[in-house]
Each structure stands twice: as structure tokens, then as C-alpha cells.
Write a protein that holds these residues in place. Structure first.
Motif, short mmCIF file in Angstrom:
data_model
loop_
_atom_site.label_atom_id
_atom_site.label_comp_id
_atom_site.label_asym_id
_atom_site.label_seq_id
_atom_site.Cartn_x
_atom_site.Cartn_y
_atom_site.Cartn_z
N ALA A 128 4.86 4.75 -3.35
CA ALA A 128 4.06 5.90 -3.76
C ALA A 128 3.10 5.46 -4.85
O ALA A 128 3.33 4.46 -5.54
CB ALA A 128 4.97 7.01 -4.27
N ALA A 129 2.02 6.20 -5.01
CA ALA A 129 1.07 5.90 -6.07
C ALA A 129 1.80 5.96 -7.42
O ALA A 129 2.52 6.92 -7.69
CB ALA A 129 -0.08 6.90 -6.04
N ASP A 153 -2.94 -2.63 -7.00
CA ASP A 153 -3.68 -2.92 -8.23
C ASP A 153 -2.87 -3.93 -9.05
O ASP A 153 -1.92 -3.55 -9.74
CB ASP A 153 -3.88 -1.61 -9.02
CG ASP A 153 -4.68 -1.81 -10.29
OD1 ASP A 153 -5.25 -2.91 -10.47
OD2 ASP A 153 -4.74 -0.86 -11.09
N THR A 186 0.84 -1.20 0.00
CA THR A 186 0.00 0.00 0.00
C THR A 186 0.87 1.25 0.00
O THR A 186 2.03 1.22 0.45
CB THR A 186 -0.91 0.01 1.24
OG1 THR A 186 -0.09 -0.15 2.40
CG2 THR A 186 -1.92 -1.12 1.19
N VAL A 187 0.31 2.33 -0.51
CA VAL A 187 1.03 3.60 -0.55
C VAL A 187 1.47 3.99 0.86
O VAL A 187 0.68 3.91 1.81
CB VAL A 187 0.11 4.69 -1.15
CG1 VAL A 187 0.71 6.09 -0.95
CG2 VAL A 187 -0.13 4.41 -2.64
N GLY A 188 2.73 4.34 0.98
CA GLY A 188 3.27 4.76 2.27
C GLY A 188 4.04 3.66 3.00
O GLY A 188 4.82 3.95 3.91
N THR A 189 3.82 2.40 2.61
CA THR A 189 4.53 1.29 3.26
C THR A 189 5.96 1.22 2.71
O THR A 189 6.14 1.20 1.48
CB THR A 189 3.81 -0.05 3.00
OG1 THR A 189 2.46 0.07 3.42
CG2 THR A 189 4.49 -1.19 3.74
N ALA A 249 1.04 0.30 -7.07
CA ALA A 249 0.51 0.92 -5.86
C ALA A 249 -0.37 2.10 -6.26
O ALA A 249 0.02 2.91 -7.11
CB ALA A 249 1.66 1.40 -4.97
N THR A 250 -1.56 2.16 -5.69
CA THR A 250 -2.46 3.28 -5.97
C THR A 250 -3.07 3.76 -4.65
O THR A 250 -3.03 3.06 -3.65
CB THR A 250 -3.63 2.89 -6.91
OG1 THR A 250 -4.66 2.26 -6.13
CG2 THR A 250 -3.19 1.94 -8.02
N ASP A 251 -3.66 4.94 -4.71
CA ASP A 251 -4.29 5.48 -3.50
C ASP A 251 -5.50 4.64 -3.07
O ASP A 251 -5.95 4.74 -1.93
CB ASP A 251 -4.71 6.94 -3.73
CG ASP A 251 -3.49 7.85 -3.82
OD1 ASP A 251 -2.50 7.59 -3.10
OD2 ASP A 251 -3.51 8.81 -4.62
N ASP A 252 -6.00 3.83 -4.00
CA ASP A 252 -7.11 2.94 -3.65
C ASP A 252 -6.64 1.54 -3.27
O ASP A 252 -7.46 0.62 -3.16
CB ASP A 252 -8.08 2.83 -4.84
CG ASP A 252 -8.70 4.17 -5.18
OD1 ASP A 252 -8.96 4.94 -4.24
OD2 ASP A 252 -8.91 4.44 -6.39
N GLY A 253 -5.32 1.36 -3.13
CA GLY A 253 -4.80 0.05 -2.75
C GLY A 253 -4.01 -0.59 -3.87
O GLY A 253 -3.92 -0.06 -4.98
#
Ligand code: ZN
Ligand code: ZN
Length: 375
Positions: free
Chosen positions: A328-329, A361, A276-279, A355-359
Motif C-alpha cells: 500500500a502507499a 520511491d 508497486t502499490v497493490g503487488t 511504495a507510492t501511488d507514483d511508483g
């Protein structure tokens, strides 16, 4: 698009104190100017001063391959017998303190070492660094058009291995190399412009993660690992890569193999979910690795969890211990845990994920289980 990419790399050059970017053989060149150098001994080099116009130096006989983009670069050609290094040196910035002063050049990580040696000899005060320092931060983050090509390339290799999983590709009695050749043709038939690799590893050969398909004949009662990928061109002639791994078993698998595969499957799913974004990249690796550690297979997982993918099959960011970069997304990468038992068997399960802001993909969507193919 290319002019925008060059503007962004110049901003990074400014931050890093890089005076000029020198791109040659390798994926940076097509990414930033739409032209791919032939991987031969004649020099091709895009010279990008931090301040000033870019110049593409190419062998005269290869000039017909160049799509001219006057808003991106000026084209300069050289003929056999001329000194192309001089053409590059003449376009380097003056350097600190005036002409002949120190100049910091970021040179493509895959440019031939011979070019670097010749440039250093021809220009005293030239200091070289890796271009990836300034290019990777830009290439890592894919825009919507790039993700679209990655998705189409992923769907293409999905169709091929879904056919294998369904038992539509004869396997028993054929050599690895024969099956690999059929898959290579399919990679092109499915819309790729280039085949990058077709690993077909049967039985104990799969214990070598980068096994090269050979004469070994596929037999009933064994597993077969398929790791395949190619390059698909998007708009502007810049290619993006596919990369997928699935395993099948020819006939019912022994309990030991099926149990290991369950752990592998759980590890891969945990890795995808953690992306996920940020991990941090290292944390994604750790999450998937913990699943295999807990199941007792940790010592057999001998490589990083994944690598970035885009214009190159392997690029930044790597999902590996020590890489604290947060996802990052737009980051695109593989999630590919493996278990390798020397002289006996090996298995790996791989998807490309964005990685996307929605999880997370996934670009690969076919079944993740161990397909049992009639044998
Ligand atoms: Zn991979
Ligand atoms: Zn792979």
C-alpha cells in the motif's frame, strides 16, 4: 498526532475484540505516546483500554524522562518496593460479565516475558495476544512526515557509503572492527541519534549475512560488505531507521565475483521495480528471487528479500514467500537480495524503498554497482 494514533489503534482493537492494549519496552510505545521505555527490569507500561483513558505507568526515578502529554495519557509513577503489576491490573477493564471476567489484552511483542507472566498470575481470566495484531497495520503505513525522516536518514547513510565507494575511507590494512567504529561515528555525525548496526564483512566473512565486525584485517584482492544503519529522530522525539548495504572490491574483482554481482544488481533492480502499490509482498520477493534462480545463484540466496522499516529497523511488512499482503502507499521496506557462498565470499545490495501511488520511491540513491577501490 499521538491521540490520533491511539484513536486508530482503538478502532483495530474493536475489530479484533481486544479490550486493552499493554505497551512496554519496544517500538510501539514511542510510536503511540512519544515515550521510550528504558530496557531495564523495572516495569514501564502504557495501559490503553479500548474504552477509557490511557495511563502510562513508569518507575518514579524515570519520570523526569517523560514528556507529559495530558491529551494522550495520565502519568502514574511507582517507587521501588511498590508492586507495579498491581497498578496495571487495577487499570484493566472489568471484563466479560463484570469484574473478574475474561479480559483480552494485546501486549507488546517485545515486552519482557516476565511482565506477561506476572500479569497472568495477578489477574485470573486475563488472555494475552500480540500487540502487533492491532499496532502493525497502523505502523506499516507511513505518513509524509515519517517518510521525510526515512528519506533524511537514508541520505545520511548514503553519504557515508558514497565516501567508501569513492575510496575516501582507508580500508586495506585496517581491521573490520576499526572500520566499523569509524562508520559508527559517521552515522552519528550525519545526524542519527543512535547507531543500530555496522556490519563490515571482509572476504569469506561476508558469507555470514549478519557477520559481526571483528579482528580480521582487510586485504587487497578481497571484497568488503558494508551494511549499516541508525535511528534518526523526527519531530516529537520518535526515531526512524536507516539501513543500506553496498559492497566494494579492493582491487579488480575476479570474473566469478563480478558475474555474480551483475546478477545481484539485476535482482535488486527487479525487486525495486516490482514494489508497486497493490503487488503482494510475496510476489516482490519472487520477482527478485527468479533473477537469481535463473542465473544459477538461487540456492545461495538464503533469506527473505526484505523487511519493513520505520520506528524499528525490522518491522512489518516482510517481503517473504507466504505474505500475500498487497503493498500500500506508505509501506516502507528494504529490497536486499544476497548471494552467500560459505567459506569463500558473500554479497548483498540493499535500499530502503517506499511504495507510492507514483511508483517505488527509493530512500537510498547512491551507485548500485560494485565499486572497485584502489588497493
Ligand atoms: Zn535490511
Ligand atoms: Zn541492512
Amino acid at each position: 498526532m499521538f491521540a490520533d494514533r491511539l484513536a486508530r489503534v482503538r478502532a483495530h482493537m474493536d475489530d479484533e475484540g481486544v479490550d486493552v492494549l499493554l505497551l512496554s519496552v519496544g517500538a510501539d510505545l514511542p510510536y503511540f505516546c512519544g515515550y521510550e521505555a528504558m530496557p531495564l527490569e523495572r516495569l514501564t507500561m502504557l495501559v490503553v483500554p479500548r474504552d477509557g483513558d490511557a495511563t502510562l505507568v513508569v518507575p518514579h526515578l524515570e519520570a523526569p524522562r517523560v514528556v507529559e502529554r495530558p491529551d494522550v495519557f495520565d502519568l502514574v509513577t511507582w517507587r521501588d518496593g511498590e508492586d507495579p503489576i498491581r497498578l496495571v491490573v487495577d487499570r484493566l477493564p472489568a471484563g466479560a460479565g463484570g469484574p473478574g471476567g475474561d479480559v483480552t489484552a494485546a501486549i507488546g511483542d517485545q515486552a519482557w516475558a516476565g511482565f506477561a507472566v506476572d500479569l497472568l498470575a495477578a489477574r485470573p481470566g486475563l488472555v494475552l495476544s500480540r500487540a502487533s495484531t492491532v499496532t502493525a497495520p497502523i505502523r506499516m503505513v507511513k505518513d509524509a512526515a515519517e517518510v521525510d525522516v526515512l528519506r533524511r536518514a537514508g541520505a545520511a547513510v548514503d553519504r557515508i557509503l558514497a565516501d567508501v565507494q569513492a575510496g575516501n575511507v582507508p580500508l586495506v590494512g585496517r581491521s573490520e572492527a576499526d572500520v566499523a567504529a569509524e562508520i559508527a561515528r559517521r552515522i552519528v555525525d550525519e545526524g542519527h541519534h543512535r547507531v543500530n548496526f555496522t556490519i563490515v564483512a571482509s572476504g569469506p566473512n561476508a558469507a555470514s549475512p549478519h557477520h559481526e565486525a571483528g579482528d580480521r584485517v582487510l586485504r587487497s584482492g578481497e571484497s568488503v560488505l558494508f551494511d549499516i544503519g541508525g535511528t534518526m529522530f523526527g519531530a516529537d522525539g520518535v526515531g526512524y531507521c536507516s539501513d543500506i548495504t553496498r559492497c566494494v572490491h579492493l582491487g579488480e574483482p575476479p570474473a566469478e565475483f563480478a558475474e555474480a554481482y551483475e546478477a545481484l544488481h539485476a535482482s535488486q533492480a527487479a525487486g525495486v521495480a516490482a514494489a508497486t502499490v497493490g503487488t503482494p509482498c510475496a510476489e516482490v520477493d519472487a520477482v527478485a528471487r527468479r533473477v537469481l534462480d535463473d542465473a544459477g545463484y538461487g540456492e545461495f540466496f538464503v533469506h527473505r528479500l526484505g523487511h519493513g522499516i520505520g520506528v524499528e529497523a525490522h518491522e512489518h511488512p516482510n517481503l517473504v514467500a507466504g505474505n500475500d499482503l498487497p503493498l500500500a502507499a506508505g509501506h516502507a521496506f528494504s529490497i536486499e537480495p544476497g548471494i552467500y557462498v560459505a567459506d569463500r565470499w558473500g554479497m548483498r545490495l540493499e535500499d530502503i524503498v517506499v511504495a507510492t501511488d507514483d511508483g517505488p520511491d527509493p530512500m537510498n540513491r547512491i551507485d548500485h554497482g560494485l565499486a572497485v577501490v584502489d588497493a
